[in-house]
Write a protein that holds these residues in place. Structure first.
Motif, PDB file in Angstrom:
ATOM      1  N   GLY A 168      17.743   8.855 -13.345  1.00  0.00           N
ATOM      2  CA  GLY A 168      16.875   9.662 -14.182  1.00  0.00           C
ATOM      3  C   GLY A 168      16.336   8.827 -15.331  1.00  0.00           C
ATOM      4  N   GLY A 169      15.082   9.080 -15.723  1.00  0.00           N
ATOM      5  CA  GLY A 169      14.481   8.335 -16.824  1.00  0.00           C
ATOM      6  C   GLY A 169      13.032   8.000 -16.520  1.00  0.00           C
ATOM      7  N   SER A 170      12.422   7.206 -17.380  1.00  0.00           N
ATOM      8  CA  SER A 170      11.002   6.909 -17.218  1.00  0.00           C
ATOM      9  C   SER A 170      10.751   5.993 -16.023  1.00  0.00           C
ATOM     10  CB  SER A 170      10.454   6.247 -18.481  1.00  0.00           C
ATOM     11  OG  SER A 170      10.874   4.898 -18.580  1.00  0.00           O
ATOM     12  N   GLN A 171       9.570   6.123 -15.451  1.00  0.00           N
ATOM     13  CA  GLN A 171       9.175   5.267 -14.330  1.00  0.00           C
ATOM     14  C   GLN A 171       9.161   3.798 -14.745  1.00  0.00           C
ATOM     15  OE1 GLN A 171       8.579   5.573 -11.164  1.00  0.00           O
ATOM     16  NE2 GLN A 171       8.153   7.724 -10.732  1.00  0.00           N
ATOM     17  N   GLY A 172       8.699   3.525 -15.976  1.00  0.00           N
ATOM     18  CA  GLY A 172       8.619   2.144 -16.440  1.00  0.00           C
ATOM     19  C   GLY A 172       9.979   1.491 -16.525  1.00  0.00           C
ATOM     20  N   ALA A 173      10.952   2.190 -17.111  1.00  0.00           N
ATOM     21  CA  ALA A 173      12.302   1.643 -17.219  1.00  0.00           C
ATOM     22  C   ALA A 173      12.929   1.485 -15.834  1.00  0.00           C
ATOM     23  CB  ALA A 173      13.165   2.532 -18.103  1.00  0.00           C
ATOM     24  N   PHE A 174      12.647   2.469 -14.965  1.00  0.00           N
ATOM     25  CA  PHE A 174      13.190   2.390 -13.606  1.00  0.00           C
ATOM     26  C   PHE A 174      12.654   1.157 -12.880  1.00  0.00           C
ATOM     27  CE2 PHE A 174      12.638   3.459  -9.047  1.00  0.00           C
ATOM     28  CZ  PHE A 174      13.979   3.500  -8.686  1.00  0.00           C
ATOM     29  N   ARG A 175      11.352   0.925 -12.948  1.00  0.00           N
ATOM     30  CA  ARG A 175      10.777  -0.246 -12.279  1.00  0.00           C
ATOM     31  C   ARG A 175      11.365  -1.540 -12.832  1.00  0.00           C
ATOM     32  NH1 ARG A 175       5.971   2.951 -12.473  1.00  0.00           N
ATOM     33  NH2 ARG A 175       5.377   1.938 -14.434  1.00  0.00           N
ATOM     34  N   ARG A 176      11.614  -1.549 -14.124  1.00  0.00           N
ATOM     35  CA  ARG A 176      12.165  -2.756 -14.766  1.00  0.00           C
ATOM     36  C   ARG A 176      13.552  -3.095 -14.237  1.00  0.00           C
ATOM     37  NH1 ARG A 176      12.925  -3.323 -21.360  1.00  0.00           N
ATOM     38  NH2 ARG A 176      14.319  -5.158 -21.350  1.00  0.00           N
ATOM     39  N   VAL A 177      14.404  -2.095 -14.054  1.00  0.00           N
ATOM     40  CA  VAL A 177      15.794  -2.372 -13.673  1.00  0.00           C
ATOM     41  C   VAL A 177      16.047  -2.229 -12.170  1.00  0.00           C
ATOM     42  CG1 VAL A 177      16.590  -1.604 -15.939  1.00  0.00           C
ATOM     43  CG2 VAL A 177      16.656  -0.007 -14.025  1.00  0.00           C
ATOM     44  N   LEU A 178      15.044  -1.775 -11.407  1.00  0.00           N
ATOM     45  CA  LEU A 178      15.256  -1.553  -9.977  1.00  0.00           C
ATOM     46  C   LEU A 178      15.835  -2.774  -9.250  1.00  0.00           C
ATOM     47  CD1 LEU A 178      15.078   0.192  -7.445  1.00  0.00           C
ATOM     48  CD2 LEU A 178      12.648  -0.436  -7.257  1.00  0.00           C
ATOM     49  N   PRO A 179      15.317  -3.990  -9.475  1.00  0.00           N
ATOM     50  CA  PRO A 179      15.909  -5.140  -8.769  1.00  0.00           C
ATOM     51  C   PRO A 179      17.389  -5.339  -9.094  1.00  0.00           C
ATOM     52  CG  PRO A 179      13.781  -5.720  -9.712  1.00  0.00           C
ATOM     53  CD  PRO A 179      14.151  -4.386 -10.275  1.00  0.00           C
ATOM     54  N   LEU A 180      17.798  -4.955 -10.286  1.00  0.00           N
ATOM     55  CA  LEU A 180      19.206  -5.072 -10.668  1.00  0.00           C
ATOM     56  C   LEU A 180      20.037  -3.995  -9.975  1.00  0.00           C
ATOM     57  CD1 LEU A 180      18.635  -5.614 -14.493  1.00  0.00           C
ATOM     58  CD2 LEU A 180      18.970  -7.366 -12.734  1.00  0.00           C
ATOM     59  N   LEU A 181      19.511  -2.783  -9.927  1.00  0.00           N
ATOM     60  CA  LEU A 181      20.217  -1.701  -9.244  1.00  0.00           C
ATOM     61  C   LEU A 181      20.371  -2.001  -7.758  1.00  0.00           C
ATOM     62  CD1 LEU A 181      18.525   1.383 -10.967  1.00  0.00           C
ATOM     63  CD2 LEU A 181      20.784   0.425 -11.452  1.00  0.00           C
ATOM     64  N   GLN A 182      19.383  -2.676  -7.185  1.00  0.00           N
ATOM     65  CA  GLN A 182      19.435  -3.001  -5.756  1.00  0.00           C
ATOM     66  C   GLN A 182      20.490  -4.059  -5.446  1.00  0.00           C
ATOM     67  OE1 GLN A 182      15.219  -3.801  -5.312  1.00  0.00           O
ATOM     68  NE2 GLN A 182      14.890  -1.853  -4.250  1.00  0.00           N
ATOM     69  N   VAL A 183      20.951  -4.771  -6.452  1.00  0.00           N
ATOM     70  CA  VAL A 183      22.080  -5.686  -6.265  1.00  0.00           C
ATOM     71  C   VAL A 183      23.365  -4.893  -6.052  1.00  0.00           C
ATOM     72  CG1 VAL A 183      23.526  -7.432  -7.402  1.00  0.00           C
ATOM     73  CG2 VAL A 183      21.027  -7.556  -7.587  1.00  0.00           C
ATOM     74  N   MET A 184      23.453  -3.732  -6.699  1.00  0.00           N
ATOM     75  CA  MET A 184      24.679  -2.929  -6.662  1.00  0.00           C
ATOM     76  C   MET A 184      24.639  -1.816  -5.622  1.00  0.00           C
ATOM     77  SD  MET A 184      25.462  -2.676 -10.769  1.00  0.00           S
ATOM     78  CE  MET A 184      23.769  -2.312 -11.273  1.00  0.00           C
ATOM     79  N   GLY A 185      23.445  -1.419  -5.200  1.00  0.00           N
ATOM     80  CA  GLY A 185      23.344  -0.308  -4.253  1.00  0.00           C
ATOM     81  C   GLY A 185      22.269  -0.544  -3.218  1.00  0.00           C
ATOM     82  N   GLN A 186      22.394   0.127  -2.089  1.00  0.00           N
ATOM     83  CA  GLN A 186      21.391  -0.010  -1.024  1.00  0.00           C
ATOM     84  C   GLN A 186      20.503   1.230  -0.915  1.00  0.00           C
ATOM     85  OE1 GLN A 186      23.420  -0.627   2.677  1.00  0.00           O
ATOM     86  NE2 GLN A 186      24.144   1.486   2.848  1.00  0.00           N
ATOM     87  N   ASN A 187      20.864   2.300  -1.615  1.00  0.00           N
ATOM     88  CA  ASN A 187      20.042   3.509  -1.624  1.00  0.00           C
ATOM     89  C   ASN A 187      19.824   3.897  -3.077  1.00  0.00           C
ATOM     90  OD1 ASN A 187      18.693   5.822  -0.564  1.00  0.00           O
ATOM     91  ND2 ASN A 187      20.512   7.049  -1.027  1.00  0.00           N
ATOM     92  N   VAL A 188      18.700   3.450  -3.638  1.00  0.00           N
ATOM     93  CA  VAL A 188      18.395   3.678  -5.052  1.00  0.00           C
ATOM     94  C   VAL A 188      17.187   4.608  -5.122  1.00  0.00           C
ATOM     95  CG1 VAL A 188      17.847   2.609  -7.264  1.00  0.00           C
ATOM     96  CG2 VAL A 188      19.243   1.353  -5.584  1.00  0.00           C
ATOM     97  N   VAL A 189      17.376   5.787  -5.701  1.00  0.00           N
ATOM     98  CA  VAL A 189      16.319   6.795  -5.723  1.00  0.00           C
ATOM     99  C   VAL A 189      16.069   7.246  -7.157  1.00  0.00           C
ATOM    100  CG1 VAL A 189      15.563   9.059  -4.900  1.00  0.00           C
ATOM    101  CG2 VAL A 189      16.976   7.604  -3.423  1.00  0.00           C
ATOM    102  N   HIS A 190      14.798   7.191  -7.578  1.00  0.00           N
ATOM    103  CA  HIS A 190      14.412   7.737  -8.877  1.00  0.00           C
ATOM    104  C   HIS A 190      14.219   9.234  -8.706  1.00  0.00           C
ATOM    105  CE1 HIS A 190      11.439   8.412 -12.284  1.00  0.00           C
ATOM    106  NE2 HIS A 190      12.560   8.046 -12.873  1.00  0.00           N
ATOM    107  N   ILE A 191      15.074  10.033  -9.350  1.00  0.00           N
ATOM    108  CA  ILE A 191      15.084  11.480  -9.147  1.00  0.00           C
ATOM    109  C   ILE A 191      14.062  12.178 -10.041  1.00  0.00           C
ATOM    110  CG2 ILE A 191      16.518  13.559  -9.140  1.00  0.00           C
ATOM    111  CD1 ILE A 191      17.410  11.451  -7.120  1.00  0.00           C
TER     112      ILE A 191
END
Length: 296
Positions: free
Chosen positions: A139-162
């Motif tokens: 949850g959070g802004s699209q901009g912040a999500f796009r910024r950290v998405l590559p980092l989240l993908q290191v920790m998870g394989q199913n990353v969804v912006h709700i």
């Protein structure tokens, strides 16, 4: 230049998640309440910090992974909390499972300092954390999500912006009621098979090939047959998650009978001193209610 990362909370989930960030080549600042929890990260190349505020002073993106709502409030808003060191433009990513309404309040306080927040609770247990295969609900802004998405993908394989801030926590509550209700359903099926004198292992095998198939049946069904409840996700933590869900339901005026049933099973487990078992040990409570001994 790549961003410097911070990670606060190095328990059963946080430690492998932080290690995966290190192995991906990121510079990492870490903090935990116990020095011993930081040592594996220090050995792997992380820099240790004396407080959450110190992590925030050194890092651009700070991840938190602690037990409950008061812990997140202390880590982020406390006297030596992240808010005391975070620079404008930095992002806090809370991966704990806590109250959605508290998440929104914390985000508002951070926003006053020019700091963004994402709530990004996870599902997948210790194994998912180790393998970097978590499901991450954001949850959070699209901009912040796009910024950290590559980092989240290191920790998870199913990353969804709700959705907006707090939406990740709402999704996690949805996850916990589905998982808990499925655990209870699988436990009832195993009990029915055993009480009928039918091989529960063969019943499970047959169900895995049909519409009843689920990850819960696959993993926890086997645990129940073996009476082996070494924790992947401790019952006391599932109990905490269901308490948060119950509080949210009360705020919204919702009747969620399955959630209430799961909470009672988990309350019984914790009340009997079994809170450190996997939450699949709900099967043990069901066995006891029916006057039966585990077959494993």
């Amino acid at each position: 230049m790549s961003e410097i990362l911070g990670f606060i909370g190095l328990g059963i989930m946080g430690r492998p998640m932080a290690l995966n960030l290190l192995r991906a080549g990121h510079e990492l600042q870490v903090h935990a309440r116990r020095a011993a929890s930081m040592q594996p990260l220090a050995d792997a190349g992380a820099q240790t910090c004396a407080s959450p505020a110190e992590v925030a002073r050194r890092a651009d993106v700070i991840f938190t992974m602690v037990a409950d709502t008061p812990d997140v409030e202390a880590v982020i808003l406390g006297e030596q909390g992240v808010i005391q060191g975070a620079r404008p433009g930095s992002v806090i990513v809370d991966m704990s499972t806590i109250s959605a309404s508290a998440t929104r309040r914390i985000a508002e306080r951070l926003g006053e300092r020019g700091v963004e927040m994402l709530d990004a609770p996870v599902s997948g247990g210790e194994a998912g954390a180790i393998e970097g295969k978590l499901s991450i609900m954001v949850g959070g802004s699209q901009g912040a999500f796009r910024r950290v998405l590559p980092l989240l993908q290191v920790m998870g394989q199913n990353v969804v912006h709700i959705g907006d801030i707090g939406a990740g926590q709402v999704c996690k509550s949805c996850n916990q009621v589905v998982v808990g209700a499925t655990i209870a359903g699988v436990a009832e099926a195993i009990l029915l098979a055993q009480a009928s004198g039918v091989d529960a292992a063969r019943v499970r095998e047959a169900l895995l090939g049909g519409f009843a198939n689920s990850r819960v049946l696959e993993v926890h069904g086997q645990r129940m047959i073996d009476d082996d409840f070494k924790p992947g996700f401790k019952a006391r933590l599932h109990q905490k998650d269901m308490r948060i869900l119950g509080e949210a339901a009360a705020e919204l005026g919702l009747c969620l009978p399955s959630a209430a049933m799961i909470s009672q099973y988990l309350n019984a487990l914790v009340g009997q001193g079994l809170g450190d078992l996997d939450s699949a040990a709900i099967a043990k409570i069901l066995q006891a209610l029916n006057g039966r001994e585990p077959s494993g």
